[in-house]
Design a protein around this motif. Structure first.
Motif, PDB file in Angstrom:
ATOM      1  N   ASP A 524       1.060  -1.326   0.164  1.00  0.00           N
ATOM      2  CA  ASP A 524       0.053  -0.089  -0.041  1.00  0.00           C
ATOM      3  C   ASP A 524       0.869   1.223   0.038  1.00  0.00           C
ATOM      4  OD1 ASP A 524      -1.970   1.994   0.321  1.00  0.00           O
ATOM      5  OD2 ASP A 524      -2.385   1.489   2.274  1.00  0.00           O
ATOM      6  N   PRO A 526       1.802   4.998  -0.114  1.00  0.00           N
ATOM      7  CA  PRO A 526       0.971   6.274   0.179  1.00  0.00           C
ATOM      8  C   PRO A 526       0.792   7.074  -1.128  1.00  0.00           C
ATOM      9  CG  PRO A 526       3.175   6.549   0.638  1.00  0.00           C
ATOM     10  CD  PRO A 526       3.156   5.064   0.188  1.00  0.00           C
ATOM     11  N   ASP A 527      -0.493   7.780  -0.890  1.00  0.00           N
ATOM     12  CA  ASP A 527      -0.919   8.447  -2.148  1.00  0.00           C
ATOM     13  C   ASP A 527      -0.075   9.719  -2.210  1.00  0.00           C
ATOM     14  OD1 ASP A 527      -3.141   6.893  -2.694  1.00  0.00           O
ATOM     15  OD2 ASP A 527      -4.321   7.847  -1.266  1.00  0.00           O
ATOM     16  N   VAL A 528       0.102   9.918  -3.547  1.00  0.00           N
ATOM     17  CA  VAL A 528       1.032  11.040  -3.396  1.00  0.00           C
ATOM     18  C   VAL A 528       0.229  12.321  -4.339  1.00  0.00           C
ATOM     19  CG1 VAL A 528       3.033  12.007  -4.854  1.00  0.00           C
ATOM     20  CG2 VAL A 528       3.140   9.756  -3.999  1.00  0.00           C
ATOM     21  N   GLN A 529       0.388  13.379  -3.454  1.00  0.00           N
ATOM     22  CA  GLN A 529      -0.381  14.669  -4.057  1.00  0.00           C
ATOM     23  C   GLN A 529       0.437  15.693  -4.418  1.00  0.00           C
ATOM     24  OE1 GLN A 529      -3.844  15.802  -0.935  1.00  0.00           O
ATOM     25  NE2 GLN A 529      -2.515  14.346  -0.091  1.00  0.00           N
ATOM     26  N   HIS A 530       0.014  16.496  -5.395  1.00  0.00           N
ATOM     27  CA  HIS A 530       1.072  17.501  -6.103  1.00  0.00           C
ATOM     28  C   HIS A 530       0.290  18.878  -5.896  1.00  0.00           C
ATOM     29  CE1 HIS A 530       3.206  14.177  -7.829  1.00  0.00           C
ATOM     30  NE2 HIS A 530       1.894  13.622  -8.200  1.00  0.00           N
ATOM     31  N   ASN A 540       5.827  17.377  -4.315  1.00  0.00           N
ATOM     32  CA  ASN A 540       5.152  16.196  -4.335  1.00  0.00           C
ATOM     33  C   ASN A 540       5.360  15.649  -3.087  1.00  0.00           C
ATOM     34  OD1 ASN A 540       5.871  15.754  -7.634  1.00  0.00           O
ATOM     35  ND2 ASN A 540       7.485  16.609  -6.760  1.00  0.00           N
ATOM     36  N   ALA A 542       3.734  13.152   0.316  1.00  0.00           N
ATOM     37  CA  ALA A 542       2.957  11.858   0.707  1.00  0.00           C
ATOM     38  C   ALA A 542       3.151  11.969   2.274  1.00  0.00           C
ATOM     39  CB  ALA A 542       3.647  10.718   0.184  1.00  0.00           C
ATOM     40  N   ASP A 903       2.691   8.116 -10.063  1.00  0.00           N
ATOM     41  CA  ASP A 903       2.858   8.219  -8.891  1.00  0.00           C
ATOM     42  C   ASP A 903       2.707   6.475  -7.987  1.00  0.00           C
ATOM     43  OD1 ASP A 903       3.484  10.892  -8.786  1.00  0.00           O
ATOM     44  OD2 ASP A 903       1.507  11.343  -8.579  1.00  0.00           O
ATOM     45  N   ASN A 904       1.870   5.798  -8.786  1.00  0.00           N
ATOM     46  CA  ASN A 904       1.727   4.471  -8.060  1.00  0.00           C
ATOM     47  C   ASN A 904       2.359   3.517  -8.698  1.00  0.00           C
ATOM     48  OD1 ASN A 904       0.316   4.437 -10.606  1.00  0.00           O
ATOM     49  ND2 ASN A 904      -1.402   3.364  -9.709  1.00  0.00           N
ATOM     50  N   GLU A 907       2.846   0.351  -6.840  1.00  0.00           N
ATOM     51  CA  GLU A 907       1.992  -0.682  -6.840  1.00  0.00           C
ATOM     52  C   GLU A 907       1.567  -1.443  -7.869  1.00  0.00           C
ATOM     53  OE1 GLU A 907      -0.696   1.347  -3.168  1.00  0.00           O
ATOM     54  OE2 GLU A 907      -1.190   2.035  -5.310  1.00  0.00           O
TER      55      GLU A 907
END
Length: 963
Positions: A524, A526-530, A540, A542, A903-904, A907
């Motif tokens: 899992d 972590p989600d990456v936000q921009h 960038n 997390a 970003d994923n 995964e």
């Protein structure tokens, strides 16, 4: 390959690596979310860091301990952040417990215990791969032997089966062939260490400080003669005496509860019979009758002077005071020695000090490496004066607090890791085995939080006024006994009786079926936000809430590839200067500010990027970012600092020119990539190029490359995005690009691929080992979706322990401590490199095997189904453990940005791995590597090696070592 906790010497300064005595990784309850209060401290920064005692109070590793009927101590710590469990088994036996004539046995047995047990008869790395283990290894030091791995939760039962089988059911699988092979591997490990500049220093230290028959009178790796004399009877007796459950501790840390752990532990370890209990050898803290002075010569770039004192071991009350004292004297960036010898008087290019404590004894050391051109006698005299001054006057309260905060912040930065070399499992196990207290780390932190300058001074006065050993390591050829110590005769061929004994088969005394692994732990990421910051930089971000720490990297599109052809080393020199003084703070003040905040600022980035990375306690994030801001935006580049750092960099280059691995890399890069390619020169530069760099070059580098329109920001933090954005904008929001144009890189034409293979031999006389480095440039591209196919195909050839190259030269032939083949992944090129340190008398044979093995793999004997299954299973299983920590996530985010990946991306890898076939792997690796176009660089004694290489039928060019 297995890395040992054996003390080693380096050229610049002796670094003693030993079992740590305070925790490195622990749980911490969330710190308050409010930022540090702001106040004028008088040093140009407005920061009032969080109180040390408050931080110490947050550190805790809750655990439950129980003991099986057979005496095995079991400790369980629950950490649910990821579906992984660290498994650590510590045996209460080390080299100090070895009798005369059996030196190196504990370490030799560490190797043998990886070579299969009765119900797991293959190499243990095979089973670790099946489990998807990460952070696995085994180490031996003076006081204990340990084995550890971090496994996905579904594989925990398999890991317990594996560890219990080698504890209780090993001897039936120890054959003469395995003993002979691992004896050879260990001897090559010894040669590899001895072959390094300064590699013989530690033997002299031990012989002088702990003369025989003291338990610490020999190094854990042992002597060649004792290793040669080891027989099946003696090694089997050693195992029976020392590796029973009642002489061991098992620690489980991670996604497991004590209630769930106990029945599994009982099932696999409970039936193992008790054995003798090793009563660790008592050992007095010796005292020299008078000062001792030794002079050694080796291939070092500058003279190093180091003083040594014996000291009490890790159970002594004064341990923490001595550790803090040596940090203040020469361990911290702001240390007394650094400030005086390196910064102010510029007599030295480096200093060191440390307290390296074992269970029974310790070694205090303080040293300096003379600046080239400075009389070492002057450095030594000044070093003695500064030591005496410190002992007489003692440290200040601020120095003690800074040293303590630095230690604690380092602890907190490692809080996430459950296993590995310094995680929570190690912390609990070392306390239990060596101090009879799993909470030993907490006792040390309590002392740290309340330590006074008077206590530090008293400890230093007590132990550092006793007679000392001074060791001077000078540039030059090894002489006399030191030269002889490095030369090792080749082993005699086996006799007929020995060959017959080697055919011995594994005997299974009790059938123990391997438990199945029914599910797979999924990563899992972590989600990456921009977000775009006020200064235009892309953020960038997390969030990881496990520890109260924030990691920030500001990455700029530069790297050593930005260096002009005639100014190689410019980027390295410039990056080394940013934190050596700003327009408002001196280098000393920057170092002190970092220590008060518990912050770490590092520079680097490699060939393609230049980066500044801050790791900070989240409670001190704002003042830590303010310090980072000053370092990046306002470097003074003072002329005197430029000359000081230039001297350090040149000394480092001159040391590279004497170190086998570095010599090989410097020789191969321009051949593979081209003399004019940005990738063809050493990132540190040459002596000539670094000498030519001016202050204008350095300021020009900053203006062209280190600017907001040429970089991105990467953050992993426990703090929410809006708080991070607000804080970054508050500190960096007004940063604007200068008027000069951004820098541009020119890659142009790379070197042409050679039409055929050849050998370049670098003559390094009196080398007991040769270093082989082969390479070529490939057409592979890290942005291509098939790149992971290339990587996994290489895992069959050279990429891990079980790969063919390593298994051949290490596990079958016993000619090397470890062989690797791996892509050199760059933004605009991908090379492929094979490295192999091998014993000198087998250099030609070893290179012949590398050529044969690689050629057959690429031509006729590609990836087998068994290899494909093993590799894919391991790669999928390893994913949760690979990204356990915030720093690992931070690195992955930067890699994704560099190679244009989503970003994923991490995964998506499991599905990609599952789709791989043996054929797809063969296709990828054969498109990338040409077995007939390698350039092989060999660094070794030409008088020994050249005749061997000439038998291979390839052109051999001989070069002398650069002076």
């Amino acid at each position: 390959m297995r890395i040992k906790s054996i003390l080693a010497a380096s050229a610049a300064s002796l670094v003693l690596a030993a079992c740590t005595t305070t925790a490195n990784d622990m749980d911490m309850a969330r710190a308050p979310s409010t930022g540090a209060s702001m106040a004028d401290t008088g040093d140009g920064m407005r920061a009032a860091p969080t109180e040390l005692a408050a931080l110490v109070d947050e550190v805790e590793i809750p655990y439950e301990k129980f003991t099986l009927q057979n005496g095995l101590d079991v400790i369980v710590h629950t950490d649910r952040k990821a579906p992984i469990v660290a498994v650590a088994v510590w045996y209460n036996v080390g080299s100090k417990d070895e009798p005369k004539g059996q030196t190196g046995f504990a370490h030799l047995f560490e190797h043998l215990m990886f070579n299969g047990s009765e119900n797991a008869s293959e190499d243990y790395f095979q089973y670790l791969g099946e489990m998807g283990a990460t952070d696995y290894n085994g180490t031996t030091n003076f006081d204990r032997t340990n084995y550890f791995q971090t496994v996905p939760t579904p594989a925990l039962e398999r890991a317990l089966w594996l560890e219990s089988d080698r504890m209780g059911y090993l001897l039936g699988a120890v054959t003469q062939q395995k003993l002979d092979n691992q004896r050879g591997v260990v001897q090559n490990e010894k040669r590899q260490g001895d072959n390094q500049p300064g590699g013989l220093v530690f033997y002299e230290i031990i012989n002088t400080l702990f003369p025989a028959p003291h338990p610490y009178d020999h190094t854990p790796i042992g002597s060649m003669a004792d290793l040669d004399a080891a027989t099946m009877d003696t090694v089997q007796g050693w195992f029976r005496d020392n590796y029973g459950p009642n002489n061991a501790t098992l620690v489980l840390a991670g996604d497991i509860s004590p209630a769930d752990a106990r029945p599994m532990v009982e099932k696999y370890f409970g039936p193992i019979a008790r054995g003798p209990v090793n009563d660790p050898a008592e050992a007095e803290v010796t005292e020299l009758s008078a000062d001792v002075r030794k002079v050694m010569k080796d291939q070092v770039a500058a003279t190093n002077i180091t003083k040594y004192w014996t000291a009490p071991g890790m159970l002594d009350r004064e341990l923490t005071a001595l550790t803090v004292g040596t940090q203040i004297l020469g361990g911290l960036a702001s240390s007394r020695l650094d400030q005086t010898l390196v910064r102010d008087e510029q007599l030295a290019v480096g200093v060191s000090a440390g307290n390296y404590s074992f269970q029974r004894v310790g070694i205090l050391n303080v040293g300096a490496t003379a600046r080239p051109g400075v009389d070492p006698a002057v450095v030594e005299q000044r070093l003695d004066q500064l030591i005496a001054d410190f002992i007489r006057t003692g440290p200040t309260e601020d120095e003690v607090r800074r040293a303590a905060t630095s230690t604690l912040s380092s602890t907190i930065r490692g809080l996430e890791q459950v296993g590995g070399f310094g995680g929570k499992a190690v912390t609990l196990a070392s306390g239990e085995v060596l101090a009879d207290d799993p909470d030993y780390y907490a006792r040390q932190l309590e002392i740290l939080a309340t330590l006074t300058p008077g206590e530090v001074q008293a400890a230093m006065q007590r132990w550092m006024t006793r007679p000392s050993m001074t060791l001077v390591l000078e540039p030059g050829e090894r002489e006399g006994e030191y030269a002889e110590a490095a030369s090792v005769a080749a082993a005699a061929p086996p006799t007929a009786a020995e060959e017959a004994a080697a055919q011995q088969q594994v005997t299974v005394t009790k059938e123990r079926p391997k438990p199945s692994i029914n599910t797979t732990a999924e990563l899992d990421f972590p989600d990456v936000q921009h977000v775009q910051l006020a200064n235009g930089m892309r953020l960038n971000y997390a969030q990881r809430e496990t520890v109260p720490a924030t990691y920030v990297t500001m990455s700029f599109d530069a790297g050593s590839a930005a260096d002009p052809r005639d100014k190689r080393g410019l980027e390295a020199l410039a990056l080394g200067l940013f934190d050596e003084g700003t327009t408002t703070l001196s280098s000393q003040e920057i170092a002190e500010a970092r220590e008060r905040l518990g912050a770490n600022i590092s520079t680097g980035g490699g060939s393609d990027r230049s980066s500044f990375t801050l790791s900070a306690l989240s409670a001190n994030l704002t003042p830590s970012l303010e310090l980072l801001n000053d370092v990046i935006r306002n470097p003074a580049f003072a002329p005197e600092e430029i000359e000081r750092v230039r001297a350090q960099q040149i000394t480092g280059i001159e040391q590279e020119l004497r170190t086998p691995q570095a010599v090989a890399a410097r020789t191969l890069a321009p051949i593979v990539y081209g003399e004019d390619s940005p990738y063809g020169g050493p990132g540190s530069g040459t002596v000539e190029s670094v000498r030519s760099i001016t202050r204008a070059d350095i300021t020009g580098f900053k203006d062209r490359w280190i600017r907001p329109d040429n970089g991105q920001v990467f953050v992993v933090s426990d703090r929410p995005l809006n708080e991070i954005v607000s804080t970054l904008n508050g500190v960096f929001g007004d940063w604007r690009a200068p008027s000069v144009a951004k820098g541009t890189k020119s890659f142009g034409e790379m070197a042409a691929m050679p039409e055929s293979s050849r050998i370049v031999l670098i003559n390094r006389p009196n080398s007991p080992q040769s270093f082989i480095l082969g390479g070529q440039r490939t057409p592979a591209d890290a942005r291509d979706e098939t790149y992971v196919d290339f990587l996994n195909a290489n895992n069959a050839l050279g990429g891990n322990f079980l790969a063919r190259l390593n298994m051949n030269l290490r596990e079958t032939k016993g000619w090397s401590y470890g062989v690797r083949g791996a892509p050199q992944t760059l933004e605009n090129a991908v090379g492929y490199l094979v490295s192999a340190p091998v014993q000198a008398d087998r250099t030609g044979d070893a290179l012949g095997e590398l050529i044969r093995e690689t050629g057959e793999f690429l031509d006729t004997s590609g990836v087998t189904e068994a290899e494909r299954n093993r590799i894919v299973t391991a790669q999928i299983g390893e994913l949760p453990g690979q990204f356990e920590t915030s720093s690992a996530v931070l690195n992955a985010m930067q890699s994704n940005a560099l190679y244009g990946r989503p970003d994923n991306y991490q995964e998506t890898l499991a599905a990609r791995y599952r789709a791989q076939t043996a054929q797809s792997l063969d296709t990828a690796v054969r498109a990338a590597i040409d077995s007939d176009r390698f350039v092989w660089v060999v660094v070794g004694d030409a008088s020994v090696v050249r005749p061997q290489l000439e038998q291979l039928g390839l052109p051999v060019e001989v070069r002398e070592m650069a002076q």
